[in-house]
Design an enzyme around this catalytic site. Sequence first.
Site, PDB file in Angstrom:
ATOM      1  N   TYR A  55       0.814  -1.221   0.000  1.00 31.18           N
ATOM      2  CA  TYR A  55       0.000   0.000   0.000  1.00 31.18           C
ATOM      3  C   TYR A  55       0.849   1.272   0.000  1.00 31.18           C
ATOM      4  CZ  TYR A  55      -3.640  -3.189   1.829  1.00 31.18           C
ATOM      5  OH  TYR A  55      -4.510  -4.223   2.039  1.00 31.18           O
ATOM      6  N   ARG A 266     -24.865 -12.312  -3.093  1.00 29.61           N
ATOM      7  CA  ARG A 266     -25.145 -12.515  -4.512  1.00 29.61           C
ATOM      8  C   ARG A 266     -23.900 -13.047  -5.218  1.00 29.61           C
ATOM      9  NH1 ARG A 266     -26.429  -6.120  -5.208  1.00 29.61           N
ATOM     10  NH2 ARG A 266     -24.939  -5.877  -6.884  1.00 29.61           N
TER      11      ARG A 266
HETATM   12  N1  LIG Z   1      -5.757  -8.326   1.993  1.00 26.80           N
HETATM   13  C1  LIG Z   1      -6.106  -7.734   0.876  1.00 26.80           C
HETATM   14  O1  LIG Z   1      -5.756  -8.172  -0.216  1.00 26.80           O
HETATM   15  C2  LIG Z   1      -6.948  -6.499   0.928  1.00 26.80           C
HETATM   16  C3  LIG Z   1      -7.665  -6.097  -0.215  1.00 26.80           C
HETATM   17  C4  LIG Z   1      -8.453  -4.949  -0.135  1.00 26.80           C
HETATM   18  C5  LIG Z   1      -8.515  -4.231   1.045  1.00 26.80           C
HETATM   19  N2  LIG Z   1      -7.783  -4.614   2.146  1.00 26.80           N
HETATM   20  C6  LIG Z   1      -7.808  -3.839   3.411  1.00 26.80           C
HETATM   21  O2  LIG Z   1      -9.171  -3.575   3.760  1.00 26.80           O
HETATM   22  C7  LIG Z   1      -9.357  -2.186   3.933  1.00 26.80           C
HETATM   23  C8  LIG Z   1     -10.772  -1.791   3.589  1.00 26.80           C
HETATM   24  O3  LIG Z   1     -11.102  -2.149   2.262  1.00 26.80           O
HETATM   25  P1  LIG Z   1     -11.447  -1.079   1.131  1.00 26.80           P
HETATM   26  O4  LIG Z   1     -10.845   0.208   1.504  1.00 26.80           O
HETATM   27  O5  LIG Z   1     -11.057  -1.648  -0.183  1.00 26.80           O
HETATM   28  O6  LIG Z   1     -13.028  -1.017   1.124  1.00 26.80           O
HETATM   29  P2  LIG Z   1     -14.193  -0.628   2.181  1.00 26.80           P
HETATM   30  O7  LIG Z   1     -13.647  -0.350   3.538  1.00 26.80           O
HETATM   31  O8  LIG Z   1     -15.246  -1.671   2.011  1.00 26.80           O
HETATM   32  O9  LIG Z   1     -14.787   0.697   1.554  1.00 26.80           O
HETATM   33  C9  LIG Z   1     -14.098   1.891   1.495  1.00 26.80           C
HETATM   34  C10 LIG Z   1     -14.967   2.842   0.697  1.00 26.80           C
HETATM   35  O10 LIG Z   1     -16.196   3.083   1.382  1.00 26.80           O
HETATM   36  C11 LIG Z   1     -16.366   4.472   1.643  1.00 26.80           C
HETATM   37  N3  LIG Z   1     -16.853   4.592   3.034  1.00 26.80           N
HETATM   38  C12 LIG Z   1     -16.189   4.247   4.172  1.00 26.80           C
HETATM   39  N4  LIG Z   1     -16.966   4.462   5.250  1.00 26.80           N
HETATM   40  C13 LIG Z   1     -18.132   4.954   4.796  1.00 26.80           C
HETATM   41  C14 LIG Z   1     -19.326   5.370   5.440  1.00 26.80           C
HETATM   42  N5  LIG Z   1     -19.459   5.318   6.761  1.00 26.80           N
HETATM   43  N6  LIG Z   1     -20.337   5.841   4.650  1.00 26.80           N
HETATM   44  C15 LIG Z   1     -20.218   5.889   3.301  1.00 26.80           C
HETATM   45  N7  LIG Z   1     -19.102   5.496   2.640  1.00 26.80           N
HETATM   46  C16 LIG Z   1     -18.068   5.034   3.381  1.00 26.80           C
HETATM   47  C17 LIG Z   1     -15.003   5.101   1.458  1.00 26.80           C
HETATM   48  O11 LIG Z   1     -15.119   6.373   0.896  1.00 26.80           O
HETATM   49  P3  LIG Z   1     -14.547   7.698   1.642  1.00 26.80           P
HETATM   50  O12 LIG Z   1     -13.058   7.528   1.725  1.00 26.80           O
HETATM   51  O13 LIG Z   1     -14.986   8.794   0.735  1.00 26.80           O
HETATM   52  O14 LIG Z   1     -15.211   7.715   2.992  1.00 26.80           O
HETATM   53  C18 LIG Z   1     -14.316   4.176   0.459  1.00 26.80           C
HETATM   54  O15 LIG Z   1     -14.624   4.567  -0.867  1.00 26.80           O
HETATM   55  C19 LIG Z   1      -8.290  -1.571   3.018  1.00 26.80           C
HETATM   56  O16 LIG Z   1      -8.039  -0.230   3.331  1.00 26.80           O
HETATM   57  C20 LIG Z   1      -7.125  -2.488   3.301  1.00 26.80           C
HETATM   58  O17 LIG Z   1      -6.513  -2.135   4.535  1.00 26.80           O
HETATM   59  C21 LIG Z   1      -7.030  -5.749   2.095  1.00 26.80           C
END
Ligand SMILES: NC(=O)c1ccc[n+]([C@@H]2O[C@H](COP(=O)([O-])OP(=O)(O)OC[C@H]3O[C@@H](n4cnc5c(N)ncnc54)[C@H](OP(=O)(O)O)[C@@H]3O)[C@@H](O)[C@H]2O)c1
Length: 282
Positions: A55, A266
């Site tokens: 990252y 889904r």
């Molecule tokens: N192990 C792996 O391969 C892997 C893969 C993917 C992710 N990850 C980890 O998982 C973490 C989370 O996954 P992710 O960032 O992909 O997706 P996520 O947490 O499911 O979603 C993040 C998105 O949701 C929005 N969001 C967050 N809180 C919100 C709320 N309360 N209301 C409305 N929208 C909201 C954010 O926008 P805003 O920023 O505009 O709020 C952002 O666009 C990553 O940061 C990473 O640390 C790990």
Amino acid sequence: MSSTQQLPDVKTAADGAAIPVIGFGTGGNIREDCAGVVATALKLGCRHIDTARNYGTEAAVGEAIRASGIPREEIFVTTKIKHEDLRPPDVERSAETSLKELGIDWIDLLLVHWPNPAIPLADTMPALARLKRQGIARHIGVAKFTVALLDEAVRCSPEPLAANQVEYHAHLDQSKVLAACRRLGLLLIAHCPLRRGRLLDDPVLGEIARAKGKSSAQVALRWLIEQDNVVAIPASSQPQRVAENLDLFDFDLSDAEMAQIAARKRPDGRVAKPARSPLWDT
Ligand SMILES: NC(=O)c1ccc[n+]([C@@H]2O[C@H](COP(=O)([O-])OP(=O)(O)OC[C@H]3O[C@@H](n4cnc5c(N)ncnc54)[C@H](OP(=O)(O)O)[C@@H]3O)[C@@H](O)[C@H]2O)c1
């Protein structure tokens, strides 16, 4: 029905890893002001931060931890080794680089970021276990592992594993991987717990959220952490959403609501599916 009193703020894997049920993810779109947003999360009480070599956020996470003044042992830090760095000398080098970038003396949880069929787990897992024995990583685990890969990783590891980090949210059925985690005493760390925002216009979540005076995001996260062995790591670049995503402990979901949300799964629910993905359990 589960009760708000019964939901712990930390869950413990069979290897002893005590992991806060809600963490903060630093992948995705928060790279710009990562230190600032991690500082906000820490200030709001979050004690579980997720980063990775991949990252480019380790230095910012370390900066925020130091600036917070919170004792290091109170913060659970996860980082990950890139899938191309899974040969033993690379595993060691990757962990050393993570320690340097983060500016910390140990990693709480060190994960294989992705399985890599070109590098045998029989080579990788003993190297990871050595880092645990040396105290460089207090706990070790994997990410994006299917049931078959998880069983193989456990078989190959001289030290117990703590967790498997996989995509999990109400639109993606992960019952097979979750059952395997429970059988093996591992926690399932749910990444993309909001389906990268695409879960939030789900009408069932919206209806339950309105009835409880909470947001759809809060209901989606509460649904995850009410499940045994599951913790979640949402990410947000917006301080008010960081606060919202941590504010999950003053309401609960009935068995019927849990089932209603589970029924939203889904076949096309998965959002993190690059070409290097293993053959997922369906
Ligand atoms: N192990 C792996 O391969 C892997 C893969 C993917 C992710 N990850 C980890 O998982 C973490 C989370 O996954 P992710 O960032 O992909 O997706 P996520 O947490 O499911 O979603 C993040 C998105 O949701 C929005 N969001 C967050 N809180 C919100 C709320 N309360 N209301 C409305 N929208 C909201 C954010 O926008 P805003 O920023 O505009 O709020 C952002 O666009 C990553 O940061 C990473 O640390 C790990």
